[in-house]
Each structure stands twice: as structure tokens, then as C-alpha cells.
Design a protein around this motif. Structure first.
Motif, PDB file in Angstrom:
ATOM      1  N   SER B  67      39.752  17.162  70.016  1.00 27.59           N
ATOM      2  CA  SER B  67      38.296  17.276  69.905  1.00 27.59           C
ATOM      3  C   SER B  67      37.895  17.500  68.457  1.00 27.59           C
ATOM      4  O   SER B  67      36.938  16.897  67.970  1.00 27.59           O
ATOM      5  N   ASP B 179      34.369  12.660  74.233  1.00 28.49           N
ATOM      6  CA  ASP B 179      35.302  13.779  74.342  1.00 28.49           C
ATOM      7  C   ASP B 179      35.492  14.167  75.804  1.00 28.49           C
ATOM      8  O   ASP B 179      34.635  14.810  76.397  1.00 28.49           O
ATOM      9  N   GLU B 180      36.599  13.736  76.362  1.00 24.11           N
ATOM     10  CA  GLU B 180      36.921  14.003  77.774  1.00 24.11           C
ATOM     11  C   GLU B 180      35.684  13.855  78.662  1.00 24.11           C
ATOM     12  O   GLU B 180      35.283  14.785  79.363  1.00 24.11           O
TER      13      GLU B 180
HETATM   14 MG    MG Z   1      39.221  19.184  73.520  1.00 25.70          MG
END
Ligand code: MG
Ligand code: ADP
Lengths: 252, 275
Positions: B67, B179-180
């Protein structure tokens, strides 16, 4: 699953209270002069509100409370945003705000009396003072706790600091602002009613409760108490309704 | 498929260069990146190339800085030192999109889904009538079947994340970071959203960088898988996923897919054990 009949459950409490009251009256728990039967109080409430003195006192109290909350909101909301947006500024005045927020506003009566005299203004200003601190605290808190992700989302979309403040942080703080307003108006009502009782007052619900008690007109006193209760409850409901339509996303 | 050498990334020497295997032309270049949090070094002299118009999945051990990497590149957090360029341009000269993991806190709940997307254009000084027109076009183009008049909190997680993706895409960004994005969704929705994202990628050809904690997802969607080491982050491997699109359920059983996934897993586990 709630049954439709569940909606009427609150009525049981009301009925219970009235029954309890009647029983107390019949067995003479206290002197009947001090505890008239419920229907006497209801009659007094009806007569008082239907064109009687209670109604005009009721309106005076509504006016004072609304005036107080308006003054408080006009000062506290912009100030709260300013404080909330400047964490260092907030930290430097946090103690003072917290201190006065914890000070019973009634302790400020004499001071405000000296400054503003015995008129309407004193009652309104003391109530405004109390409500202001509550609103201020909540607005600042709402601004400071704006969701970081939303701010970042706006930032990455190219929003300027000003737009982020106006479009995101301000909106984020609205639910908490409404909490402050709702608490503020309850407090303002309490302060106004107390002020009406004690400071050379000639009208308002507080004054009506007080004079009725002094003259042993007990049904009138109970009627005034219920009028005050209805006022507080009603204001809260009106505010909740405004809140629900205006900050519909709150708590979602 | 032709009988090329198996995708043997495990025995390949670690960290050949900043770019992925096969050196396609770079869109994003990261050079000499340094980042530390309170004394913990996350990146030290880190170089990376991200190829143009490709889908890169970032995968690595928990807390290795996946991240952080895309946040540094997208400017969400400041870099300590180093250089990030998009086709030679700075971040300020580049339009990017970003999709957050936590869709609940990324969309604006006081606006309808439609307004959320329009807002991104209004910020870019597009006039409202044109902005609305463009949102309608995007919706048609992507074949999205959601009632956009709803407020985000009235939608399912997947729908909200789809709105987030559209909000990011509407400005036609050069790069889309994710991000995810699906990790907070249930499995069924995750599978559905994977397909949506794959389709959007094929439709738009936008350079995409996806952080994922799910290796299957990472490989399935990617043209290149960026495997990172433990902190301080380095490139462990950056293999090409040479499997034709559109990929589908059959891809998951494809021999090349399985082999590549296995070798990525081996690298991953080697990195985890190293710590
Ligand atoms: Mg992360
Ligand atoms: N804002 C921050 N302040 C301090 N430490 C951070 C911050 N953000 C991330 N970290 C730390 O940096 C490391 C990498 O974080 P992150 O990039 O979120 O990992 P992941 O690869 O799981 O996405 C973690 O150890 C995390 O605790």
C-alpha cells in the motif's frame, strides 16, 4: 419482527403512570392539596393551553429557547469549524472550553444579571452561553474526525484545500453538528426554565410553575410541568426529524 | 500456446532491474525511492518501472509496503526522497485515479452515486451538463446496471466499489491505482468484481496497478506480477503473465497459470521465511 400492536406499547407506561397517580390520590399517600387527581391536572392543562395564561407563558419560553439556540449556533458553528480545522488552535483552547462546558450554567446567572440586568436578555444570553459551548465542542469534534479516506479521495481527485474543507470536511461534520444542536437546545430549555423561576421573572413556563406552587394552585403547577415536558420532548422530535432528512446518511 | 520455456521465475536471478521481464516500455518510473516511518525503513534506494497500458498486480508479505508503494507513487503520502515520473511528467501534471479498499469511507454518503461520479468531473472544471453527459456515456460504455440515483449506503459493497471505480475512471486517468479493492467483499461478489475490472481494463486500456493479498486474483488479473520482498522492499520477481485475455474460469486451471502461480507462491514463501 415487530408486531403492529408493539407500536402501542408506550401507551402502557402512560396508562400505568395515570393509574399509579389515581391510586396514590385515593389512598392519600400525600395531602390531596399537594397531589390533585390526574383529571384536575389535565383540565388545568387544557384550560391553560386553550387560550389561558399557560399558553402565553409557553410561547414566551419557546421564544427564549429558540432565540438562545439561534445565537449559540450563529457563534458556535463557524468558531467550531475554525477550531476543528486548526488542531493546534483547538488544543490551546480545549481546556477553557471543557472547563466552562462543565460549569453549571446556572452558576453564571448572577454574573449575567449584573451585566445584562433582569430582562429577557439575561435569560437568553445565559442559555445561549451554555448551548454555545456544547455546539462548539461538537462541531470542532466533527470537523477533526472527518474520515481521512474521504479527504484523501477528494485530494487525489484534484480538490483544492478550500474545496476539501467546504465539500468534504464540512459535510462530514454535519451529523456531529446536529448532535450538538440537539444537546444544545435541551440545555438551553433547562437554563431558560430555571432562569424564569428565579430571576425577577414575570412570565414563561418556569415562572408559571413557580407562582402556581407559591399560590398552592397545584393542578396549575402540574399542568405547567407537563407543558414544559411536552415542549422539551417536542423540540427533540422536531430536531430529530430535521436531522433525519438533512443528514440522512448519519450513522449509515 | 507455443512451446516456450516454462515460466520458471523461481530460479531466475533476483532483481534484474526495475522493469518487468521482457522490458516493455515504461509508463511510470520510480528511481531512488526512500521512505521510512518513525525510523523503520520501508523503501531504500528503490527503483521500479511500470509498463504502459498494462495491468500490474503487486503482491508480497503482509506489511512489506505494498500500500505504501502505491500511496507514494500516487502522492497520498509524501516520499522522503527519490523521483516518480509518469511518462517523464510529475504527478501534478498527471491525471490519476485511486480506488480505496474501504469503499464505505471513500464515497461521499451525502451525494447519490451519480453525483459522486459527477463530482470528480466538476473538480476538474468540467461544466455540469457535460459532466452528466459523460457519466451517462461511461455507464453505457461499461454496461453498468446499478441504480445510480441511490445513495452509496443503500448499495451493496460491490456496487459501491463499482461506483468508486467509475468515479476514478470518469476523468480518464492515465493510471488507475487500486488498493485491495475487493478484500472487503464476500467471495461471490469478489469473483464478479474481478470480471468487471478485467472488462474495464480491456475496454479502457488504462495502466492499472492493483495491490492484492490474494495470489490467485493477482495473477489472474495481471499482465505482470510485481513480487516484493520483506522490508526494506525490493523487487523479488516481476514475471510476465503470458496468458491470453479475456481470462475466465478455465484460466484458473490452465497449466501456465497454475505453474506461474506456484512459482510466485514459492518466492512469496521464501520471502516470508526469510524474516
Ligand atoms: Mg495494504
Ligand atoms: N502512516 C504510517 N505510519 C507509520 N507506519 C506506517 C504507516 N503506514 C504504514 N506503516 C507501516 O509500514 C509498513 C508497510 O505498510 P503497508 O504499505 O500498509 O503494508 P502492506 O504491504 O500490507 O500494504 C507496515 O509495517 C506498516 O505498519
Amino acid at each position: 419482527m415487530t408486531k403492529t400492536s408493539d407500536r402501542y406499547l408506550p401507551l402502557i407506561g402512560v396508562a400505568g403512570l395515570i393509574l399509579f397517580w389515581y391510586v396514590g390520590y385515593w389512598v392519600k399517600i400525600v395531602d390531596p392539596v399537594l397531589l390533585p387527581p390526574p383529571h384536575a391536572a389535565a383540565m388545568a392543562l387544557w384550560k391553560g393551553m386553550a387560550g389561558g395564561n399557560l399558553y402565553s407563558d409557553f410561547l414566551v419560553t419557546v421564544y427564549r429557547t429558540l432565540a438562545a439556540i439561534s445565537i449559540a449556533a450563529v457563534i458556535a458553528i463557524p468558531l467550531g469549524i475554525l477550531l476543528g480545522a486548526n488542531e493546534r488552535l483547538y488544543r490551546s483552547v480545549e481546556f477553557v472550553i471543557d472547563f466552562f462546558r462543565s460549569t453549571p450554567a446556572s452558576a453564571m446567572f448572577p454574573l449575567f444579571l449584573v451585566i445584562f440586568g433582569v430582562g429577557d436578555r439575561t435569560k437568553i444570553f445565559v442559555a445561549a452561553f451554555g448551548a454555545m459551548l456544547v455546539i462548539l465542542f461538537n462541531v470542532a469534534y466533527g470537523v477533526m474526525n472527518a474520515r481521512k479516506t474521504r479527504i484523501l479521495a477528494a485530494k487525489i481527485m484534484g480538490a483544492s484545500n478550500w474545496r476539501i474543507m467546504k465539500d468534504v470536511v464540512l459535510m462530514e461534520s454535519l451529523p456531529q453538528t446536529f448532535v450538538g444542536l440537539r444537546n444544545g437546545i435541551s440545555l438551553a430549555l433547562v437554563i431558560v426554565v430555571v432562569a424564569e423561576m428565579f430571576i425577577g421573572s414575570v412570565n414563561g413556563i418556569g415562572n408559571r410553575v413557580f407562582t402556581a406552587q407559591q399560590m398552592f394552585e397545584m393542578p396549575d403547577m402540574y399542568a405547567a410541568i407537563f407543558a414544559a415536558g411536552a415542549l422539551g420532548y417536542g423540540m427533540n422530535i422536531v430536531f430529530l426529524m430535521i436531522e433525519k432528512s438533512y443528514v440522512h446518511w448519519s450513522g449509515k | 500456446m507455443t512451446m516456450t520455456a516454462p515460466l520458471d521465475v523461481v530460479s531466475a536471478p533476483v532483481c534484474l532491474g526495475p522493469g518487468p521481464d521482457g522490458s516493455p516500455s515504461a509508463h511510470i518510473t520510480v528511481r531512488g525511492l526512500h521512505k521510512q516511518f518513525n525510523g523503520t525503513v520501508i523503501y531504500e534506494n528503490f527503483d521500479l518501472d511500470i509498463p504502459r497500458g498494462k495491468f500490474v498486480s503487486v503482491f508480497g508479505p503482509n506489511g512489506c509496503g505494498k500500500s505504501t508503494l502505491i500511496n507514494l507513487i500516487s502522492g497520498l503520502i509524501p516520499i522522503d526522497s527519490g523521483q516518480v515520473r509518469f511518462d517523464g511528467k510529475t504527478l501534478a501534471q498527471t491525471k490519476i485515479g485511486y480506488v480505496f479498499q474501504n469503499y464505505r469511507e471513500a464515497l461521499f454518503p451525502w451525494m447519490t452515486a451519480f453525483e459522486n461520479i459527477v463530482y470528480a468531473l466538476l473538480l476538474r472544471k468540467v461544466a455540469r451538463p457535460e459532466a452528466e453527459e459523460r457519466v451517462h456515456k461511461l455507464v453505457t460504455h461499461l454496461g453498468v446496471k446499478i441504480d445510480l440515483k441511490l445513495y452509496p449506503y443503500m448499495m451493496s459493497g460491490g456496487q459501491q466499489q463499482l461506483v468508486s471505480i467509475m468515479r476514478a475512471l470518469i476523468i480518464e486517468p492515465e493510471v488507475l491505482f487500486l488498493d485491495e479493492p475487493f478484500s472487503a467483499l464476500d467471495y461471490e461478489m469478489t469473483l464478479f468484481m474481478r470480471e468487471q475490472l478485467q472488462r474495464i481494463f480491456e475496454e479502457t486500456g488504462t495502466t492499472m496497478v492493483l495491490v492484492s493479498h490474494d495470489l490467485e486474483e493477482a495473477v489472474y488479473l495481471a499482465d505482470y506480477v510485481l513480487l516484493l520482498t520483506r522490508r526494506p522492499g525490493r523487487i523479488a520477481a516481476y514475471p510476465l503473465v503470458d496468458i491470453p485475455r479475456p481470462r475466465n474460469d478455465a484460466t484458473l486451471a490452465d497449466k501456465d497459470f497454475v505453474l506461474l502461480k506456484a512459482s510466485c507462491l514459492e518466492i512469496f514463501q521464501r520471502e516470508v521465511r526469510r524474516g
